[in-house]
Design an enzyme around this catalytic site. Structure first.
Site, PDB file in Angstrom:
ATOM      1  N   ASN A  92       0.877  -1.168   0.000  1.00 22.95           N
ATOM      2  CA  ASN A  92       0.000   0.000   0.000  1.00 22.95           C
ATOM      3  C   ASN A  92       0.915   1.219   0.000  1.00 22.95           C
ATOM      4  O   ASN A  92       1.509   1.543   1.018  1.00 22.95           O
ATOM      5  CB  ASN A  92      -0.886  -0.034   1.253  1.00 22.95           C
ATOM      6  CG  ASN A  92      -1.692   1.239   1.446  1.00 22.95           C
ATOM      7  OD1 ASN A  92      -1.788   2.058   0.529  1.00 22.95           O
ATOM      8  ND2 ASN A  92      -2.257   1.417   2.636  1.00 22.95           N
ATOM      9  N   TRP A  93       1.019   1.842  -1.171  1.00 18.36           N
ATOM     10  CA  TRP A  93       1.944   2.984  -1.287  1.00 18.36           C
ATOM     11  C   TRP A  93       1.411   4.236  -0.591  1.00 18.36           C
ATOM     12  O   TRP A  93       2.141   5.198  -0.400  1.00 18.36           O
ATOM     13  CB  TRP A  93       2.229   3.280  -2.756  1.00 18.36           C
ATOM     14  CG  TRP A  93       3.242   2.351  -3.379  1.00 18.36           C
ATOM     15  CD1 TRP A  93       3.882   1.298  -2.784  1.00 18.36           C
ATOM     16  CD2 TRP A  93       3.743   2.404  -4.726  1.00 18.36           C
ATOM     17  NE1 TRP A  93       4.738   0.698  -3.666  1.00 18.36           N
ATOM     18  CE2 TRP A  93       4.673   1.356  -4.870  1.00 18.36           C
ATOM     19  CE3 TRP A  93       3.488   3.233  -5.825  1.00 18.36           C
ATOM     20  CZ2 TRP A  93       5.361   1.126  -6.067  1.00 18.36           C
ATOM     21  CZ3 TRP A  93       4.163   2.998  -7.015  1.00 18.36           C
ATOM     22  CH2 TRP A  93       5.099   1.954  -7.133  1.00 18.36           C
ATOM     23  N   LYS A  94       0.105   4.250  -0.285  1.00 16.26           N
ATOM     24  CA  LYS A  94      -0.522   5.448   0.309  1.00 16.26           C
ATOM     25  C   LYS A  94      -0.252   6.662  -0.594  1.00 16.26           C
ATOM     26  O   LYS A  94      -0.267   6.510  -1.812  1.00 16.26           O
ATOM     27  CB  LYS A  94      -0.008   5.646   1.735  1.00 16.26           C
ATOM     28  CG  LYS A  94      -0.150   4.371   2.571  1.00 16.26           C
ATOM     29  CD  LYS A  94       0.070   4.587   4.039  1.00 16.26           C
ATOM     30  CE  LYS A  94      -0.105   3.257   4.776  1.00 16.26           C
ATOM     31  NZ  LYS A  94      -0.022   3.383   6.221  1.00 16.26           N
ATOM     32  N   HIS A 151      -9.475   1.627   4.488  1.00 20.62           N
ATOM     33  CA  HIS A 151      -8.234   1.729   5.271  1.00 20.62           C
ATOM     34  C   HIS A 151      -8.465   2.667   6.454  1.00 20.62           C
ATOM     35  O   HIS A 151      -9.231   3.633   6.345  1.00 20.62           O
ATOM     36  CB  HIS A 151      -7.103   2.260   4.379  1.00 20.62           C
ATOM     37  CG  HIS A 151      -5.770   2.163   5.038  1.00 20.62           C
ATOM     38  ND1 HIS A 151      -5.335   3.107   5.940  1.00 20.62           N
ATOM     39  CD2 HIS A 151      -4.799   1.223   4.962  1.00 20.62           C
ATOM     40  CE1 HIS A 151      -4.131   2.740   6.385  1.00 20.62           C
ATOM     41  NE2 HIS A 151      -3.791   1.609   5.814  1.00 20.62           N
ATOM     42  N   GLU A 192      -6.828   5.011   7.586  1.00 22.07           N
ATOM     43  CA  GLU A 192      -6.568   6.433   7.292  1.00 22.07           C
ATOM     44  C   GLU A 192      -7.764   7.055   6.581  1.00 22.07           C
ATOM     45  O   GLU A 192      -8.080   8.231   6.789  1.00 22.07           O
ATOM     46  CB  GLU A 192      -5.277   6.564   6.463  1.00 22.07           C
ATOM     47  CG  GLU A 192      -4.048   6.266   7.318  1.00 22.07           C
ATOM     48  CD  GLU A 192      -2.889   5.627   6.579  1.00 22.07           C
ATOM     49  OE1 GLU A 192      -2.859   5.682   5.333  1.00 22.07           O
ATOM     50  OE2 GLU A 192      -2.013   5.049   7.251  1.00 22.07           O
ATOM     51  N   GLU A 203      -5.794  -4.757  10.361  1.00 26.41           N
ATOM     52  CA  GLU A 203      -4.754  -3.773  10.644  1.00 26.41           C
ATOM     53  C   GLU A 203      -5.077  -3.034  11.937  1.00 26.41           C
ATOM     54  O   GLU A 203      -5.868  -2.085  11.933  1.00 26.41           O
ATOM     55  CB  GLU A 203      -4.665  -2.759   9.501  1.00 26.41           C
ATOM     56  CG  GLU A 203      -4.343  -3.388   8.162  1.00 26.41           C
ATOM     57  CD  GLU A 203      -3.694  -2.385   7.208  1.00 26.41           C
ATOM     58  OE1 GLU A 203      -2.581  -2.660   6.762  1.00 26.41           O
ATOM     59  OE2 GLU A 203      -4.289  -1.336   6.941  1.00 26.41           O
ATOM     60  N   GLY A 231       2.216   2.188  10.795  1.00 23.51           N
ATOM     61  CA  GLY A 231       3.205   3.255  10.650  1.00 23.51           C
ATOM     62  C   GLY A 231       3.878   3.642  11.958  1.00 23.51           C
ATOM     63  O   GLY A 231       4.564   4.655  12.037  1.00 23.51           O
ATOM     64  N   SER A 269       3.062  -2.188  10.369  1.00 26.23           N
ATOM     65  CA  SER A 269       4.508  -2.282  10.634  1.00 26.23           C
ATOM     66  C   SER A 269       5.069  -3.679  10.344  1.00 26.23           C
ATOM     67  O   SER A 269       6.006  -4.125  10.990  1.00 26.23           O
ATOM     68  CB  SER A 269       4.822  -1.865  12.075  1.00 26.23           C
ATOM     69  OG  SER A 269       4.458  -0.501  12.275  1.00 26.23           O
ATOM     70  N   GLY A 300       2.685  -1.232   4.261  1.00 22.37           N
ATOM     71  CA  GLY A 300       2.781   0.190   3.954  1.00 22.37           C
ATOM     72  C   GLY A 300       4.223   0.601   3.714  1.00 22.37           C
ATOM     73  O   GLY A 300       4.774   0.429   2.629  1.00 22.37           O
ATOM     74  N   GLY A 301       4.859   1.136   4.747  1.00 20.22           N
ATOM     75  CA  GLY A 301       6.220   1.675   4.634  1.00 20.22           C
ATOM     76  C   GLY A 301       7.207   0.774   3.914  1.00 20.22           C
ATOM     77  O   GLY A 301       7.960   1.228   3.037  1.00 20.22           O
TER      78      GLY A 301
END
Ligand code: PGA
Length: 248
Positions: A10-12, A95, A97, A165, A171, A211, A232-233
């Site tokens: 997930n590049w966000k 998500h 966010e 999640e 994150g 994470s 993500g990251g």
């Protein structure tokens, strides 16, 4: 158990066409022998270029959201038809966010999920509790509500991917322990069995996200109910390949 593991990035709101292309070119040879399904969910504007770059490889490109309406006055939104035109196979829905910053609710998650399924796009439906909810023992109650409302009226729930999640793990570098993630995902699977059917529960793919990285992926993936990860990251770097190759 014959669930195929599924690792998705997930590049966000990260990367550009140039840096995204470069990363996918680097990843292609690194993940070509993966035993799992592999996808990268990218910002909508990057989809055409990333689909082109990933063509012929085992990396599928997904979206980070999809609107429920076929078309219309929804400024800033993207329809399933627009995604399908580029061969997009997955869309992240709900998500945390989106729930936190953009007013996404279990009801809107449900509408988006039904539309994605109708269009033949696999929804990756995100659910998870906040730290406060975990600390006050509300985790299962919250997840039950997110599943019941978010997946209402879904005909074949095995066409959905669920990403568990925990909001406190996203994150933050604070991953759920293997045991915590396993226990919660087992609860999610049991709930799918109750809301849909026991066979559906056995078949549905459930990812962990929050994470997850090259260091902790092996332990998480070794858990019997964890079928993959939403990353993500660590999906913004070639580290993503190490997660995809967790079993090598
Ligand atoms: P993270 O994000 O891996 O950076 O914690 C996961 C996600 O939000 O999907």
């Amino acid at each position: 158990m014959n669930r195929k593991p599924f690792i998705a990035g997930n590049w966000k709101m990260n990367m550009t066409a140039a840096s995204g292309k470069k990363l996918i070119e680097e990843l292609k040879p690194l993940v070509e022998n993966a035993d799992c399904d592999v996808a990268l969910c990218v910002p909508a504007i990057l989809i055409p270029e990333m689909v082109k770059t990933a063509a012929g490889s085992n990396i599928k490109i997904g979206a980070e959201n999809v609107h429920w309406a076929k078309s219309g006055a929804y400024t800033g939104e993207i329809s399933a038809d627009m995604l399908k035109e580029y061969g997009v196979e997955y869309a992240i829905i709900g998500h945390s966010e989106r729930r936190q910053y953009f007013g996404e609710t279990d009801e809107s998650v449900n509408k988006r999920t039904l539309t994605a399924l109708e269009a033949g796009i696999t929804p990756i439906v995100c659910i998870g509790e906040t730290l406060e909810e975990r600390e006050t023992d509300k985790t299962n109650e919250v997840l039950y509500r997110q599943l019941k409302t978010g997946l209402a009226n879904v005909d074949d729930v095995t066409k959905v991917v669920i990403a568990y999640e925990p909001v406190w793990a996203i994150g933050t570098g604070r991953t759920a322990t293997d045991a915590q993630a396993q226990e919660t995902i087992a609860f999610i699977r049991k709930t799918i069995g109750e809301l849909f059917c026991p066979k559906c529960a056995e078949k549905i793919v459930i990812q962990y996200g929050g994470s997850m990285n090259a260091g902790n992926c092996k332990g998480l993936m070794a858990q019997p109910d964890i079928d993959g990860g939403l990353i993500g990251g660590a999906s913004l770097k070639t580290d993503f390949a190490a997660i995809v190759n967790y079993n090598k």
